[in-house]
Motif scaffolding. Sequence first.
Motif, short mmCIF file in Angstrom:
data_model
loop_
_atom_site.label_atom_id
_atom_site.label_comp_id
_atom_site.label_asym_id
_atom_site.label_seq_id
_atom_site.Cartn_x
_atom_site.Cartn_y
_atom_site.Cartn_z
N VAL A 70 -13.73 42.76 13.50
CA VAL A 70 -14.63 43.92 13.89
C VAL A 70 -14.90 44.49 12.40
CG1 VAL A 70 -14.77 45.83 15.18
CG2 VAL A 70 -13.84 43.84 16.26
N ASP A 71 -13.72 44.75 11.85
CA ASP A 71 -13.82 45.62 10.55
C ASP A 71 -14.96 44.94 9.61
OD1 ASP A 71 -11.88 47.57 11.38
OD2 ASP A 71 -10.31 46.73 10.47
N LEU B 106 -10.64 45.54 2.93
CA LEU B 106 -9.53 45.54 3.94
C LEU B 106 -8.24 45.25 3.52
CD1 LEU B 106 -11.81 42.97 6.10
CD2 LEU B 106 -11.49 45.39 6.67
N ASP B 107 -7.92 45.10 2.16
CA ASP B 107 -6.77 44.96 1.47
C ASP B 107 -6.14 43.81 2.04
OD1 ASP B 107 -4.75 45.35 -0.25
OD2 ASP B 107 -3.55 46.89 1.02
N LEU B 108 -6.78 42.72 2.05
CA LEU B 108 -6.40 41.52 2.80
C LEU B 108 -6.51 40.28 1.62
CD1 LEU B 108 -7.92 41.46 6.24
CD2 LEU B 108 -5.79 41.74 5.76
N PRO B 109 -5.70 39.32 1.80
CA PRO B 109 -5.96 38.10 0.80
C PRO B 109 -6.94 37.49 0.99
CG PRO B 109 -3.73 37.97 1.77
CD PRO B 109 -4.50 39.09 2.42
N ILE B 110 -7.71 37.12 -0.02
CA ILE B 110 -8.94 36.32 -0.03
C ILE B 110 -9.00 35.18 1.02
CG2 ILE B 110 -10.57 34.95 -1.35
CD1 ILE B 110 -10.98 37.63 -2.14
N GLY B 111 -7.83 34.34 0.87
CA GLY B 111 -8.11 33.14 1.88
C GLY B 111 -7.93 33.51 3.31
N VAL B 112 -7.31 34.75 3.49
CA VAL B 112 -7.50 35.35 5.08
C VAL B 112 -8.66 35.60 5.16
CG1 VAL B 112 -6.83 37.20 6.34
CG2 VAL B 112 -4.92 35.79 4.98
#
Length: 131
Positions: free
Chosen positions: A64-65, A84-90
Motif C-alpha cells: 500500500v505504501d 521505505l527503508d527496505l532492502p532493494i531485493g524486498v
Amino acid sequence: MSGDGQGRNHWFDDEAGPVVRPYAMTRGRTTSEGQHRLDLIAVVVTELDADDPETDPTLSPEHVDIVGLCRDEPQSVAELAAELDLPIGVVRVLIGDLVHTGYVHVTRPVPPAELPDESILRDVINGLRAL
C-alpha cells in the motif's frame, strides 16, 4: 535464561518494537514475475484505473505504501527502497506483486546510447528551417 523462554537475546528493540525480517514481508520469496525488468532505475507508475489498495486484503502495508508513493509521482526502484527503508531485493519482490495484480506498471528510461545524436537533431532542425 529468563522465565519467558526467550533467554537474554530478544528479537526486538524496546523502542522500535518487534523486528520484521525482510523475508517475512515477501513471504519467503526472493523473486517475483517480471523481476528481470526491475533494475534500480526502473520507474514505477501507479495505474490510473487501479482500485484502492487499502481495500485489498491480499496486500501488505508495504504494498500500500508503494502504491501511495507512486500515486504522487513516479518513483524509481532505488527511490522507493530508500523512502521505505527496505532492502532493494524486498522492494523488487513487492513491486513485482503489484505489477502482477495491476496496481502499478514499470517503465524503463531510454538508455543514453539509444537516444538520437544531438548533431542529427541539429541537422533536422536546420533542414526544416531551410524549407
